[in-house]
Enzyme design. Structure first.
Site, PDB file in Angstrom:
ATOM      1  N   LYS A  16       0.838  -1.199   0.000  1.00 35.61           N
ATOM      2  CA  LYS A  16       0.000   0.000   0.000  1.00 35.61           C
ATOM      3  C   LYS A  16       0.882   1.262   0.000  1.00 35.61           C
ATOM      4  CE  LYS A  16      -3.469  -2.536   2.716  1.00 35.61           C
ATOM      5  NZ  LYS A  16      -4.340  -2.494   3.924  1.00 35.61           N
ATOM      6  N   TYR A  56     -11.979  -2.991  -2.660  1.00 34.43           N
ATOM      7  CA  TYR A  56     -12.466  -3.205  -1.288  1.00 34.43           C
ATOM      8  C   TYR A  56     -13.986  -3.337  -1.221  1.00 34.43           C
ATOM      9  CZ  TYR A  56      -7.937  -2.520   1.068  1.00 34.43           C
ATOM     10  OH  TYR A  56      -6.653  -2.671   1.545  1.00 34.43           O
ATOM     11  N   PHE A  64     -14.977   2.476   8.048  1.00 31.25           N
ATOM     12  CA  PHE A  64     -13.672   2.953   7.580  1.00 31.25           C
ATOM     13  C   PHE A  64     -13.509   2.853   6.065  1.00 31.25           C
ATOM     14  CE2 PHE A  64     -13.275  -1.469   9.055  1.00 31.25           C
ATOM     15  CZ  PHE A  64     -12.795  -2.101   7.916  1.00 31.25           C
ATOM     16  N   ARG A  92      -0.660 -14.867   3.795  1.00 25.95           N
ATOM     17  CA  ARG A  92      -1.333 -14.158   4.887  1.00 25.95           C
ATOM     18  C   ARG A  92      -0.573 -14.318   6.204  1.00 25.95           C
ATOM     19  NH1 ARG A  92      -5.971 -10.953   4.212  1.00 25.95           N
ATOM     20  NH2 ARG A  92      -6.945 -11.915   6.041  1.00 25.95           N
ATOM     21  N   THR A  98      -4.316  -8.461  10.681  1.00 29.91           N
ATOM     22  CA  THR A  98      -4.732  -7.173  10.107  1.00 29.91           C
ATOM     23  C   THR A  98      -4.277  -5.990  10.957  1.00 29.91           C
ATOM     24  OG1 THR A  98      -6.689  -8.281   9.228  1.00 29.91           O
ATOM     25  CG2 THR A  98      -6.732  -5.876   9.284  1.00 29.91           C
ATOM     26  N   ARG A 109       3.686  -7.207   9.046  1.00 25.49           N
ATOM     27  CA  ARG A 109       3.024  -6.143   9.827  1.00 25.49           C
ATOM     28  C   ARG A 109       3.561  -6.084  11.251  1.00 25.49           C
ATOM     29  NH1 ARG A 109      -2.915  -7.735   7.524  1.00 25.49           N
ATOM     30  NH2 ARG A 109      -2.997  -6.336   5.716  1.00 25.49           N
ATOM     31  N   ASN A 119      -1.241  -0.392   7.614  1.00 29.20           N
ATOM     32  CA  ASN A 119      -0.659  -1.732   7.809  1.00 29.20           C
ATOM     33  C   ASN A 119       0.103  -2.247   6.584  1.00 29.20           C
ATOM     34  OD1 ASN A 119      -2.838  -2.412   6.239  1.00 29.20           O
ATOM     35  ND2 ASN A 119      -3.807  -3.778   7.729  1.00 29.20           N
ATOM     36  N   HIS A 122      -1.390  -5.668   1.564  1.00 30.00           N
ATOM     37  CA  HIS A 122      -2.634  -6.415   1.384  1.00 30.00           C
ATOM     38  C   HIS A 122      -2.316  -7.781   0.789  1.00 30.00           C
ATOM     39  CE1 HIS A 122      -6.579  -7.629  -0.080  1.00 30.00           C
ATOM     40  NE2 HIS A 122      -5.965  -7.938  -1.204  1.00 30.00           N
ATOM     41  N   GLU A 133      -9.163 -10.653  -7.468  1.00 29.20           N
ATOM     42  CA  GLU A 133      -8.234  -9.524  -7.316  1.00 29.20           C
ATOM     43  C   GLU A 133      -7.160  -9.526  -8.406  1.00 29.20           C
ATOM     44  OE1 GLU A 133      -8.886  -8.928  -2.501  1.00 29.20           O
ATOM     45  OE2 GLU A 133      -7.017  -9.831  -3.194  1.00 29.20           O
TER      46      GLU A 133
HETATM   47  P1  RTP Z   1      -6.124  -6.664   3.557  1.00 25.98           P
HETATM   48  O1  RTP Z   1      -7.425  -7.011   2.871  1.00 25.98           O
HETATM   49  O2  RTP Z   1      -5.653  -5.271   3.290  1.00 25.98           O
HETATM   50  O3  RTP Z   1      -5.057  -7.703   3.388  1.00 25.98           O
HETATM   51  O4  RTP Z   1      -6.439  -6.666   5.081  1.00 25.98           O
HETATM   52  P2  RTP Z   1      -7.189  -7.783   5.887  1.00 25.98           P
HETATM   53  O5  RTP Z   1      -7.847  -8.782   4.999  1.00 25.98           O
HETATM   54  O6  RTP Z   1      -6.188  -8.274   6.863  1.00 25.98           O
HETATM   55  O7  RTP Z   1      -8.294  -6.911   6.608  1.00 25.98           O
HETATM   56  P3  RTP Z   1      -9.772  -6.480   6.149  1.00 25.98           P
HETATM   57  O8  RTP Z   1     -10.679  -6.738   7.278  1.00 25.98           O
HETATM   58  O9  RTP Z   1     -10.115  -7.036   4.807  1.00 25.98           O
HETATM   59  O10 RTP Z   1      -9.583  -4.926   6.040  1.00 25.98           O
HETATM   60  C1  RTP Z   1      -8.979  -4.381   4.919  1.00 25.98           C
HETATM   61  C2  RTP Z   1      -8.125  -3.232   5.329  1.00 25.98           C
HETATM   62  O11 RTP Z   1      -8.940  -2.218   5.907  1.00 25.98           O
HETATM   63  C3  RTP Z   1      -8.197  -1.499   6.865  1.00 25.98           C
HETATM   64  N1  RTP Z   1      -8.913  -1.490   8.115  1.00 25.98           N
HETATM   65  N2  RTP Z   1      -9.058  -0.420   8.824  1.00 25.98           N
HETATM   66  N3  RTP Z   1     -10.768  -0.320  11.990  1.00 25.98           N
HETATM   67  C4  RTP Z   1     -10.119   0.167  10.953  1.00 25.98           C
HETATM   68  O12 RTP Z   1      -9.822   1.319  10.849  1.00 25.98           O
HETATM   69  C5  RTP Z   1      -9.752  -0.760   9.906  1.00 25.98           C
HETATM   70  N4  RTP Z   1     -10.023  -2.046   9.876  1.00 25.98           N
HETATM   71  C6  RTP Z   1      -9.480  -2.512   8.708  1.00 25.98           C
HETATM   72  C7  RTP Z   1      -6.869  -2.169   7.017  1.00 25.98           C
HETATM   73  O13 RTP Z   1      -5.906  -1.454   6.258  1.00 25.98           O
HETATM   74  C8  RTP Z   1      -7.101  -3.535   6.410  1.00 25.98           C
HETATM   75  O14 RTP Z   1      -5.908  -4.073   5.902  1.00 25.98           O
END
Ligand code: RTP
Length: 155
Positions: A16, A56, A64, A92, A98, A109, A119, A122, A133
């Site tokens: 990112k 997303y 968010f 992952r 996350t 991370r 973070n 992705h 994707e």
């Molecule tokens: P990613 O898709 O980026 O690999 O992340 P992830 O699956 O680990 O997490 P996901 O729940 O899909 O969330 C995507 C991205 O959203 C941001 N996020 N911000 N509470 C918050 O402010 C919040 N929660 C999630 C993070 O950048 C996360 O990677």
């Protein structure tokens, strides 16, 4: 072992804007390379906000979502496709939880990020997501099929 080439698993990984700006590209790419995964596509792009919203889309009802899409489209993103046995799930694992406050040390991370909104990376979370994707970020001709010299020692 032989004949992995055609059916090997692939995942979409993106560094990112925060990871790119912090100069962490080589550090992150290196971790996937050293593990034994194969890079099959890579490009640096600034996604539009609309594109970020597509990427997303699963999170569109989260509070968010808007800030997240603004952030993803705020600067260069390094988009990649990595290939290898179990690369979706283990990728992952290399990335870590996350929320970097919960990621283990030793993960990307855990070692390199502090807060969930920054973070740095992705990774696709499943086979279908990975397919979607990869198709969203890359054209088929951008995926490079080749034999790497290390493969016969990794498998
Ligand atoms: P990613 O898709 O980026 O690999 O992340 P992830 O699956 O680990 O997490 P996901 O729940 O899909 O969330 C995507 C991205 O959203 C941001 N996020 N911000 N509470 C918050 O402010 C919040 N929660 C999630 C993070 O950048 C996360 O990677």
């Amino acid at each position: 072992q032989e004949a992995h080439a055609a059916e090997m698993e692939r995942t979409f990984i993106a560094i990112k804007p925060d990871g790119v700006q912090r100069g962490l590209i080589s550090e992150i790419v290196s971790r996937f390379e050293r593990k034994g995964y194969k890079l099959v596509a890579i490009k640096l792009i600034v996604p539009s906000k609309e594109f970020a919203q597509k990427h997303y889309h699963d999170l569109k009802d989260r509070p968010f979502f808007n800030g997240l899409c603004d952030f993803l489209s705020s600067g260069p993103v390094l988009a990649m496709v990595w290939e290898g046995e179990g690369v979706i799930k283990y990728g992952r694992k290399l990335i870590g939880a996350t929320d970097p406050q919960k990621s283990e040390p030793g993960t990307i991370r855990g070692d390199l990020a502090v807060v969930v909104g920054r973070n740095i990376i992705h990774g696709s979370d499943g086979l279908e997501t990975a397919k979607d994707e990869i198709a969203l970020w890359f054209e088929p001709k951008e995926l490079v099929s080749y034999t790497s010299n290390v493969e016969k020692w990794v498998y």
